[in-house]
Structures are given as structure tokens and as C-alpha cells.
Design a protein around this motif. Structure first.
Motif, PDB file in Angstrom:
ATOM      1  N   ASP A  56     101.597  38.061  10.845  1.00 24.45           N
ATOM      2  CA  ASP A  56     100.709  37.841  10.226  1.00 24.45           C
ATOM      3  C   ASP A  56      99.075  38.804   9.755  1.00 24.45           C
ATOM      4  O   ASP A  56      98.118  38.754   8.865  1.00 24.45           O
ATOM      5  CB  ASP A  56      99.292  36.683  11.023  1.00 24.45           C
ATOM      6  CG  ASP A  56      99.832  35.147  11.034  1.00 24.45           C
ATOM      7  OD1 ASP A  56     100.709  35.411   9.902  1.00 24.45           O
ATOM      8  OD2 ASP A  56      99.977  33.933  12.079  1.00 24.45           O
ATOM      9  N   GLU A  57      99.303  39.715  11.099  1.00 24.94           N
ATOM     10  CA  GLU A  57      98.476  40.423  10.974  1.00 24.94           C
ATOM     11  C   GLU A  57      98.959  42.057   9.693  1.00 24.94           C
ATOM     12  O   GLU A  57      97.903  42.346   9.062  1.00 24.94           O
ATOM     13  CB  GLU A  57      98.706  41.932  11.740  1.00 24.94           C
ATOM     14  CG  GLU A  57      97.680  41.114  13.415  1.00 24.94           C
ATOM     15  CD  GLU A  57      96.347  40.572  12.805  1.00 24.94           C
ATOM     16  OE1 GLU A  57      95.651  41.782  12.166  1.00 24.94           O
ATOM     17  OE2 GLU A  57      95.465  39.998  13.139  1.00 24.94           O
ATOM     18  N   ALA A  58     100.484  41.691   9.684  1.00 31.07           N
ATOM     19  CA  ALA A  58     100.525  43.065   8.337  1.00 31.07           C
ATOM     20  C   ALA A  58     100.462  42.093   6.810  1.00 31.07           C
ATOM     21  O   ALA A  58     100.456  43.070   5.803  1.00 31.07           O
ATOM     22  CB  ALA A  58     102.448  42.445   7.780  1.00 31.07           C
ATOM     23  N   ILE A  59     100.292  40.298   6.362  1.00 28.08           N
ATOM     24  CA  ILE A  59      99.935  39.875   5.397  1.00 28.08           C
ATOM     25  C   ILE A  59      98.683  40.941   4.978  1.00 28.08           C
ATOM     26  O   ILE A  59      98.491  41.106   3.882  1.00 28.08           O
ATOM     27  CB  ILE A  59     100.277  38.383   5.018  1.00 28.08           C
ATOM     28  CG1 ILE A  59     101.555  38.830   5.549  1.00 28.08           C
ATOM     29  CG2 ILE A  59      99.819  37.946   4.298  1.00 28.08           C
ATOM     30  CD1 ILE A  59     101.922  37.156   6.281  1.00 28.08           C
ATOM     31  N   LYS A  60      97.532  40.726   6.337  1.00 27.58           N
ATOM     32  CA  LYS A  60      96.774  41.367   6.058  1.00 27.58           C
ATOM     33  C   LYS A  60      96.246  43.060   5.260  1.00 27.58           C
ATOM     34  O   LYS A  60      95.676  42.778   4.635  1.00 27.58           O
ATOM     35  CB  LYS A  60      95.237  41.394   6.914  1.00 27.58           C
ATOM     36  CG  LYS A  60      95.545  39.502   7.867  1.00 27.58           C
ATOM     37  CD  LYS A  60      94.393  39.533   9.191  1.00 27.58           C
ATOM     38  CE  LYS A  60      94.106  37.950   9.790  1.00 27.58           C
ATOM     39  NZ  LYS A  60      94.028  37.547  10.800  1.00 27.58           N
ATOM     40  N   ILE A  61      97.375  43.931   5.831  1.00 30.22           N
ATOM     41  CA  ILE A  61      97.167  44.968   5.604  1.00 30.22           C
ATOM     42  C   ILE A  61      97.655  44.432   4.066  1.00 30.22           C
ATOM     43  O   ILE A  61      97.506  45.444   3.293  1.00 30.22           O
ATOM     44  CB  ILE A  61      97.972  45.551   6.689  1.00 30.22           C
ATOM     45  CG1 ILE A  61      97.656  45.347   8.090  1.00 30.22           C
ATOM     46  CG2 ILE A  61      98.423  47.018   6.769  1.00 30.22           C
ATOM     47  CD1 ILE A  61      98.682  46.030   9.148  1.00 30.22           C
ATOM     48  N   ARG A  62      99.029  44.396   3.774  1.00 29.85           N
ATOM     49  CA  ARG A  62      99.276  43.928   2.573  1.00 29.85           C
ATOM     50  C   ARG A  62      97.927  43.751   1.387  1.00 29.85           C
ATOM     51  O   ARG A  62      98.196  44.627   0.555  1.00 29.85           O
ATOM     52  CB  ARG A  62     100.278  42.872   2.590  1.00 29.85           C
ATOM     53  CG  ARG A  62     101.093  43.225   1.062  1.00 29.85           C
ATOM     54  CD  ARG A  62     101.681  42.320   0.769  1.00 29.85           C
ATOM     55  NE  ARG A  62     101.076  40.912   1.060  1.00 29.85           N
ATOM     56  CZ  ARG A  62     101.518  39.380   0.894  1.00 29.85           C
ATOM     57  NH1 ARG A  62     102.607  39.356   0.382  1.00 29.85           N
ATOM     58  NH2 ARG A  62     100.485  38.512   0.810  1.00 29.85           N
ATOM     59  N   ASP A  63      97.664  42.560   1.905  1.00 26.49           N
ATOM     60  CA  ASP A  63      96.373  42.326   1.136  1.00 26.49           C
ATOM     61  C   ASP A  63      95.032  43.526   0.645  1.00 26.49           C
ATOM     62  O   ASP A  63      94.543  43.591   0.121  1.00 26.49           O
ATOM     63  CB  ASP A  63      96.303  40.522   1.194  1.00 26.49           C
ATOM     64  CG  ASP A  63      96.902  39.938   1.252  1.00 26.49           C
ATOM     65  OD1 ASP A  63      97.908  40.249   0.382  1.00 26.49           O
ATOM     66  OD2 ASP A  63      96.486  38.574   2.020  1.00 26.49           O
TER      67      ASP A  63
END
Length: 339
Positions: free
Chosen positions: A326-333
Motif C-alpha cells: 500500500d505504501e509502495a502504491i502511494k510512492i508510485r502515484d
């Protein structure tokens, strides 16, 4: 300007009264009547200077000074011994323990004031110099980190990727390192070293890097050389950042089951940072749009990483990575190609 704080340590009240009378008008004076209280006071209030009697019952001044200098919280505080002991051997012992000066009893007010003023000035100069050195060191570190990031981006621009790839995967690597319970210093180190993972592609011919079709056997062998080229570019250094960057460059294409390259390392023989970067790199590569492919969904990518647990990837790191998706998705976005 705030007054400097002086800690006076003596087991005789009359001696304390004399020193407080001499120093009180110009400084904030605190007192302790024995060694243990002196150590507590020093750790609690961090005085700017300590005037320390030598001959005290229980813990004498030499032992107090020794413990002050062994404690990181108090080791920087200058200590002046105030004592009736006048033998050279006594003074030598005091200096060897870390004292900066000796004042003999009975004390002279002008001498006490002059010595205290001198050593406070030296202490202030030392603190100012240390602050300047720290500030300059921080500037140099930031410059070094920025050079490394720029070189990493240069390698990505030579490939069919964008500079944002190294930004995202560096964040993923740090995120995974933190989740794995690694020390904070290590987590920051891998974040700053990660951009150099593919620096070796600078030495790979464009005809191979930009070929739209599948590589033939010879081309694939040449492509694999970028790991070793990267390690050669970075060289061997005592600097922890560059040394980690070199290990990452040479090992991030190794696989847990030993089927990777360039050395066919397996399991924990692969450097930990190489195993971390392997997951971070693949996650970003699969979830990003490239000229030759569409972006995979996060679900598809995580499923692939899970299926490669124990084959391509370290099984324990895969478990940790699933916890931070979930944190990785925030970074990607946050660092998407259009942001």
C-alpha cells in the motif's frame, strides 16, 4: 546572552561557598557535594564547565573525571581540577584522564576567573568549529548523493526507461529495508545507493539496449555484462555508500535459486542489498509503462513476485514486501511519469 553554567564539585561546603562567591556574579553556578551527585548533575544539565575537587570520600575526583569522559553525554565537558595536590604526578594523572587545567588550593579569585574564562572561550570555539564541520560535511554528503542520483538517471535515460524509475525504486528499497527491521543508517544508505544499480548500462551498446525485438544469445550475454561493468565503474572504496552501490550493481540480477547472473550466487550468498533491490526493481519495472509493454496491475505484479518467492526472490523479503505494498502504491502515484 545566556550565562554559561559552571558545576562546582567539592565535599567541603566552605570551598563551595568560595567558588560560588567568585563565579556567581558572572555565571550560573550549580553545586554537587560528592562524585555520584556530580555525575547525575552533569548528565542532567550538561554544564559548560566543571570545577572538580580531587580529594573526596568515596569516589574521588579522578574517578569522577574518568566516568565523565567515558560517557558520550558528558565527555565533551571541560574539567578543571581544583585541589591541594601540587605534585607533578598528580597533575599528570589529571591531564591523562582528560582534564583541561589545574587550579591549586587555596584558590585565588583572579586565577579562577581567568582560567574559567579562557577554557569557556576555547570550549565555545571548539563547539563552533564542530558545528561548521558538521554543516560542511552535510553539504558534501548532499552533493555526493545528488551526483549518484544523477549518474543513476543518466544510465536509465540511455535505456528505454525514465529517470523516475530510479527515484521510485529507491523509495521501494528503503521501504522494504525499514519493514525488514534493518537499522536506520542502512535504510538511508540503500536509498541513496539504489540509483546506481544499472550504472553499468552506460557501457552497453545502444543497438542492444534499444533493440525492439528479443535479444539473441550473444546480445543477451553482452546485456548481462552491465552488472560487472557497473561494479567496475564504481570500483572498490572504503566509503560505505559507494561500496554498497558497487555490491548492488554486481548482485541485483542474482536469483535466490542460483539461476541469476553474473556469478550464479544463491540464497544468502547474495548481498542483502542486492536481494532488496531485486524486488524493488522488478516491482517498478512491471508496474510501469515501457515502450515495449503496458503497465501491469499491482495485483498482477504482487502475484508474480509471490510466485517467484524462493526462486527469483528471497522468501522472507517477499513476505515483508507484501506488508508495504500500500505504501509502495502511494510512492508510485507520487512519482508517476506524468507527475
Amino acid at each position: 546572552m545566556d550565562k554559561a553554567t559552571i558545576l562546582v564539585v567539592d565535599d567541603t561546603p566552605a570551598n563551595i561557598d568560595i567558588l560560588v562567591g567568585i563565579l556567581g556574579p558572572d555565571y550560573r553556578v550549580k553545586v554537587a557535594i560528592d562524585g555520584p551527585r556530580a555525575l547525575l548533575q552533569a548528565a542532567k544539565s550538561s554544564p559548560d564547565l566543571i570545577l572538580l575537587d580531587v580529594m573526596m570520600p568515596g569516589m574521588n575526583g579522578y574517578e569522577v573525571c574518568k566516568q565523565l569522559k567515558q560517557d558520550p553525554l558528558t565527555s565533551h565537558i571541560p574539567v578543571i581540577f581544583v585541589t591541594a595536590l601540587t605534585e607533578v604526578a598528580d597533575e599528570t594523572q589529571g591531564f591523562e584522564l582528560g582534564a583541561v587545567d589545574y587550579i591549586t588550593k587555596p584558590v585565588s579569585a583572579p586565577v579562577v576567573k581567568a582560567r574559567v574564562k579562557t577554557h569557556l572561550a576555547l570550549y565555545d570555539q571548539k563547539r563552533l568549529l564542530e558545528q561548521e564541520v558538521k554543516a560542511r560535511t552535510k553539504e558534501l554528503e548532499q552533493t555526493r548523493f545528488e551526483i549518484i542520483r544523477r549518474l543513476g538517471r543518466a544510465a536509465e535515460y540511455k535505456d528505454n526507461e525514465t529517470g523516475l524509475h530510479v527515484v521510485r525504486m529507491s523509495h521501494y528499497a528503503r521501504l522494504l529495508a525499514i519493514e525488514s527491521g534493518l537499522p536506520a543508517q542502512y535504510c538511508e544508505l540503500i536509498y541513496n545507493a539504489a540509483p546506481m544499480h544499472d550504472i553499468g548500462k552506460i557501457g552497453t551498446p545502444d543497438s542492444i539496449l534499444k533493440k525492439p525485438d528479443k535479444l539473441n544469445e550473444d546480445e543477451w550475454i553482452e546485456m548481462q555484462r552491465h552488472a560487472e561493468i557497473g561494479a567496475e565503474i564504481l570500483g572498490e572504496h572504503s566509503d560505505p555508500l559507494l561500496e554498497m552501490a558497487r555490491r548492488i550493481a554486481i548482485s541485483h540480477h542474482e536469483k535466490w535459486d542460483g539461476s541469476g547472473y553474473p556469478h550464479g550466487l544463491a540464497g544468502t550468498d547474495i548481498p542483502l542489498e542486492g536481494r532488496i533491490i531485486a524486488i524493488a526493481d522488478v516491482f517498478d519495472a512491471l508496474t510501469s509503462i515501457r515502450p515495449y509493454k503496458k503497465a501491469w496491475s499491482v495485483e498482477e505484479t504482487v502475484a508474480l513476485i509471490e510466485s517467484e518467492s524462493g526462486k527469483h526472490f528471497d522468501p522472507e523479503l517477499v513476505v515483508h514486501f507484501k506488508q508495504v505494498v500500500d505504501e509502495a502504491i502511494k510512492i508510485r502515484d507520487s512519482y508517476g511519469e506524468n507527475t
